[in-house]
Design a protein around this motif. Structure first.
Motif, short mmCIF file in Angstrom:
data_model
loop_
_atom_site.label_atom_id
_atom_site.label_comp_id
_atom_site.label_asym_id
_atom_site.label_seq_id
_atom_site.Cartn_x
_atom_site.Cartn_y
_atom_site.Cartn_z
N GLY A 123 -22.62 -58.06 -29.17
CA GLY A 123 -23.04 -57.17 -28.09
C GLY A 123 -22.52 -55.75 -28.20
N GLY A 124 -21.91 -55.40 -29.30
CA GLY A 124 -21.39 -54.04 -29.44
C GLY A 124 -20.85 -53.80 -30.84
N GLU A 125 -19.93 -52.85 -30.94
CA GLU A 125 -19.30 -52.51 -32.20
C GLU A 125 -17.79 -52.39 -31.98
N TYR A 126 -17.02 -52.45 -33.06
CA TYR A 126 -15.58 -52.27 -32.96
C TYR A 126 -15.12 -51.27 -34.03
N SER A 127 -13.96 -50.68 -33.77
CA SER A 127 -13.31 -49.77 -34.72
C SER A 127 -11.87 -50.24 -34.91
N ILE A 128 -11.43 -50.28 -36.15
CA ILE A 128 -10.05 -50.64 -36.45
C ILE A 128 -9.29 -49.37 -36.82
N SER A 129 -8.26 -49.08 -36.06
CA SER A 129 -7.36 -47.95 -36.33
C SER A 129 -8.11 -46.64 -36.53
N GLY A 130 -9.11 -46.39 -35.70
CA GLY A 130 -9.82 -45.11 -35.72
C GLY A 130 -10.89 -44.97 -36.79
N ARG A 131 -11.14 -46.00 -37.56
CA ARG A 131 -12.20 -45.93 -38.57
C ARG A 131 -13.57 -45.99 -37.90
N SER A 132 -14.61 -45.89 -38.67
CA SER A 132 -15.97 -45.92 -38.14
C SER A 132 -16.23 -47.22 -37.39
N PHE A 133 -17.05 -47.14 -36.35
CA PHE A 133 -17.45 -48.33 -35.59
C PHE A 133 -18.42 -49.15 -36.43
N THR A 134 -18.32 -50.47 -36.31
CA THR A 134 -19.18 -51.38 -37.05
C THR A 134 -19.40 -52.65 -36.23
N SER A 135 -20.46 -53.35 -36.55
CA SER A 135 -20.71 -54.66 -35.93
C SER A 135 -20.57 -55.78 -36.97
N VAL A 136 -20.20 -55.41 -38.19
CA VAL A 136 -20.05 -56.37 -39.28
C VAL A 136 -18.66 -57.00 -39.21
N GLY A 137 -18.58 -58.31 -39.36
CA GLY A 137 -17.29 -59.00 -39.34
C GLY A 137 -16.37 -58.52 -40.44
N GLY A 138 -15.08 -58.66 -40.21
CA GLY A 138 -14.10 -58.23 -41.20
C GLY A 138 -12.77 -58.90 -40.95
N THR A 139 -11.69 -58.21 -41.29
CA THR A 139 -10.34 -58.72 -41.03
C THR A 139 -9.51 -57.60 -40.41
N VAL A 140 -8.49 -58.01 -39.67
CA VAL A 140 -7.57 -57.08 -39.02
C VAL A 140 -6.16 -57.61 -39.21
N SER A 141 -5.20 -56.69 -39.29
CA SER A 141 -3.80 -57.07 -39.53
C SER A 141 -2.93 -56.75 -38.33
N ASN A 142 -1.78 -57.38 -38.29
CA ASN A 142 -0.81 -57.16 -37.21
C ASN A 142 -0.48 -55.67 -37.12
N GLY A 143 -0.45 -55.14 -35.90
CA GLY A 143 -0.10 -53.75 -35.67
C GLY A 143 -1.27 -52.78 -35.69
N GLN A 144 -2.44 -53.22 -36.16
CA GLN A 144 -3.60 -52.33 -36.15
C GLN A 144 -4.19 -52.25 -34.75
N SER A 145 -4.81 -51.12 -34.44
CA SER A 145 -5.45 -50.94 -33.14
C SER A 145 -6.94 -51.24 -33.27
N VAL A 146 -7.52 -51.71 -32.17
CA VAL A 146 -8.95 -52.03 -32.14
C VAL A 146 -9.54 -51.49 -30.85
N GLN A 147 -10.73 -50.91 -30.96
CA GLN A 147 -11.46 -50.38 -29.80
C GLN A 147 -12.91 -50.83 -29.89
N LEU A 148 -13.51 -51.13 -28.75
CA LEU A 148 -14.91 -51.54 -28.70
C LEU A 148 -15.78 -50.38 -28.25
N ARG A 149 -17.05 -50.45 -28.60
CA ARG A 149 -18.04 -49.47 -28.13
C ARG A 149 -19.33 -50.23 -27.82
N ILE A 150 -19.90 -49.95 -26.65
CA ILE A 150 -21.21 -50.48 -26.31
C ILE A 150 -22.06 -49.34 -25.75
N VAL A 151 -23.35 -49.51 -25.84
CA VAL A 151 -24.29 -48.53 -25.29
C VAL A 151 -24.87 -49.14 -24.02
#
Length: 127
Positions: A72-100
């Motif tokens: 239902g939206g997109e996410y960004s890891i540590s300020g990188r480009s927003f994406t809706s494609v699955g990936g991986t995230v590590s301890n201490g990284q920040s995540v933000q969501l975006r929806i229209v």
């Protein structure tokens, strides 16, 4: 010959105990990829047809890279480009969501983020 056999068995047992005592040959715990709970604050009275960013969360409580996905939206890891494609995230990284937001007034839209099997939903309502 029995003395030599006993000596070899004794040496073998001593080596096994030494390896087990220092971590060799023992069992290791599997990686922990389930993070501590996280939440996204709902937003209301948002204009229609607008990209809306969530609060930022910091991933905590994992000791290996964890799978991350969104619906239902997109996410960004540590300020990188927003994406809706699955990936991986590590301890201490920040995540933000975006929806229209939708073009309808008084409408609600949601995006759900899942990290290591734990999910949280970001809800936005237009005015």
């Amino acid at each position: 010959m029995q003395g030599a056999h006993t000596l070899v068995r004794g040496i073998g047992l001593s080596c096994l105990l030494a390896l087990t005592g220092c971590g060799g040959g023992g069992h290791h715990a599997p990686p922990d990829t389930t993070p501590e709970a996280f939440t996204f604050a709902a937003q209301t009275n948002v204009p229609t047809a607008t990209a809306v960013d969530s609060n930022t969360i910091t991933v905590a409580g994992i000791d290996a890279a964890a799978p991350i996905s969104v619906s239902g939206g997109e996410y960004s890891i540590s300020g990188r480009s927003f994406t809706s494609v699955g990936g991986t995230v590590s301890n201490g990284q920040s995540v933000q969501l975006r929806i229209v937001t939708p073009t309808d007034f008084d409408a609600t839209v949601e995006a759900t983020l899942t990290i290591g099997g734990l999910s949280a939903t970001f809800t936005v309502t237009t005015y």
